[in-house]
Scaffold this motif. Sequence first.
Motif, PDB file in Angstrom:
ATOM      1  N   VAL A  96       0.830  -1.209   0.000  1.00  0.00           N
ATOM      2  CA  VAL A  96       0.000   0.000   0.000  1.00  0.00           C
ATOM      3  C   VAL A  96       0.865   1.260   0.000  1.00  0.00           C
ATOM      4  O   VAL A  96       0.572   2.229  -0.708  1.00  0.00           O
ATOM      5  CB  VAL A  96      -0.972  -0.015   1.197  1.00  0.00           C
ATOM      6  N   ASN A  97       1.942   1.244   0.767  1.00  0.00           N
ATOM      7  CA  ASN A  97       2.836   2.408   0.798  1.00  0.00           C
ATOM      8  C   ASN A  97       3.481   2.653  -0.566  1.00  0.00           C
ATOM      9  O   ASN A  97       3.687   3.806  -0.974  1.00  0.00           O
ATOM     10  CB  ASN A  97       3.905   2.223   1.860  1.00  0.00           C
ATOM     11  N   ASN A 102       3.704   5.909  -5.613  1.00  0.00           N
ATOM     12  CA  ASN A 102       3.467   6.061  -7.054  1.00  0.00           C
ATOM     13  C   ASN A 102       2.570   7.252  -7.339  1.00  0.00           C
ATOM     14  O   ASN A 102       2.820   8.049  -8.254  1.00  0.00           O
ATOM     15  CB  ASN A 102       2.825   4.796  -7.622  1.00  0.00           C
ATOM     16  N   GLN A 103       1.502   7.372  -6.560  1.00  0.00           N
ATOM     17  CA  GLN A 103       0.574   8.481  -6.789  1.00  0.00           C
ATOM     18  C   GLN A 103       1.274   9.824  -6.594  1.00  0.00           C
ATOM     19  O   GLN A 103       1.059  10.762  -7.364  1.00  0.00           O
ATOM     20  CB  GLN A 103      -0.623   8.358  -5.849  1.00  0.00           C
ATOM     21  N   VAL A 112      -6.066  -3.034  -8.844  1.00  0.00           N
ATOM     22  CA  VAL A 112      -6.712  -4.112  -8.084  1.00  0.00           C
ATOM     23  C   VAL A 112      -5.715  -4.698  -7.091  1.00  0.00           C
ATOM     24  O   VAL A 112      -4.552  -4.942  -7.443  1.00  0.00           O
ATOM     25  CB  VAL A 112      -7.226  -5.240  -9.016  1.00  0.00           C
ATOM     26  N   LEU A 113      -6.176  -4.935  -5.859  1.00  0.00           N
ATOM     27  CA  LEU A 113      -5.400  -5.664  -4.854  1.00  0.00           C
ATOM     28  C   LEU A 113      -6.262  -6.804  -4.334  1.00  0.00           C
ATOM     29  O   LEU A 113      -7.310  -6.569  -3.730  1.00  0.00           O
ATOM     30  CB  LEU A 113      -4.992  -4.751  -3.698  1.00  0.00           C
ATOM     31  N   SER A 157      -8.769   3.862  -0.238  1.00  0.00           N
ATOM     32  CA  SER A 157      -8.767   5.335  -0.271  1.00  0.00           C
ATOM     33  C   SER A 157      -7.866   5.875  -1.379  1.00  0.00           C
ATOM     34  O   SER A 157      -7.923   7.063  -1.703  1.00  0.00           O
ATOM     35  CB  SER A 157      -8.317   5.898   1.080  1.00  0.00           C
ATOM     36  N   LEU A 158      -7.055   5.000  -1.975  1.00  0.00           N
ATOM     37  CA  LEU A 158      -6.176   5.388  -3.077  1.00  0.00           C
ATOM     38  C   LEU A 158      -6.786   5.043  -4.435  1.00  0.00           C
ATOM     39  O   LEU A 158      -6.122   5.136  -5.454  1.00  0.00           O
ATOM     40  CB  LEU A 158      -4.814   4.688  -2.929  1.00  0.00           C
ATOM     41  N   GLY A 159      -8.051   4.641  -4.422  1.00  0.00           N
ATOM     42  CA  GLY A 159      -8.740   4.319  -5.667  1.00  0.00           C
ATOM     43  C   GLY A 159      -8.513   2.919  -6.175  1.00  0.00           C
ATOM     44  O   GLY A 159      -8.781   2.621  -7.345  1.00  0.00           O
TER      45      GLY A 159
END
Length: 304
Positions: A96-97, A102-103, A112-113, A157-159
């Motif tokens: 996730v980090n 990247n963002q 997708v995760l 929350s990161l889409g």
Amino acid sequence: MNLLITGGTGFVGRAVVKQLISRRNSFQIVSRDSKNHSRDFVVQLPDPGKLFTSEVIARTSCIINLAGENIAGSRWNRDVREEILNSRVKVTSCIVNSILQNQKRGLDYPKVLINASAIGYYGSHPKQRFTESSGNGHGFLAEVCRAWEEEALRAESLGVRVLRLRFGHVLGMGGGMLPKVIFPFRFGVGGYIGDGQQWMSWIHYEDLVNLILQAVECEEWQGAYNACSPNAVTMKEFMKFLGRVLGSKSRTRIPAFLATVLFGDMAQEVLLKSQKVYPKRLLQQGYTFKYPCLFDALTNILKK
């Protein structure tokens, strides 16, 4: 679609990789151990604290996160408990980090995760049937699953479309509980543990692989899913079916106190725990189990 798999050298991971190869999907495995796979698709990163870089994540459309220390690999102590927890939570946090970094850098990131979890999330109850709407239970494994899933949920929350697959006992000869419980039957002393009335929720490894790959493609799938057959059985029933397939009766019983002596805390958390879990959301969304019945699943696995 480019896939990245953690835990790709484990029991479930190897089965997923085999299917991806047969389907000619583009993928890479993040692993500390590349000896079981071709170097062509293994990203070998030996430092667990630096499993991912933004560049690796940026080349990925979907991450299948199966990383985690085997809970039945050894007798539990403080170090084993810490490894069971950290091997799941820290890797998921790294994923996730990396997406977040990247963002911030304006790079592409996975959409997708698919994150493994376990039915241990619900704790234990002698009679209650758990569905995905059931709450988080009590105990070590329930806390591990809660922390594990909370890390994965940060990606929403990161889409990112996040799926949390709560695995039941995965049945296959490549790992999991089945090879261990078969062994005593070879000597005519197979039997159940405890009073035999504890519920066991299980899934054939082929069904698990199929639903993981289906989850990659089905954009409407999101949230928590119970990855287990709709037909849970008691420990006593499981051993009876297993004996029938093996041609050897379930003749003995290991009392709960002796199981605790032999297996330590794992006996209380895994072997003696009653979990009747129902895959309500999978069935609502149209997933069809290839092996919904235990006898057929065991016959398929053991007659190969």
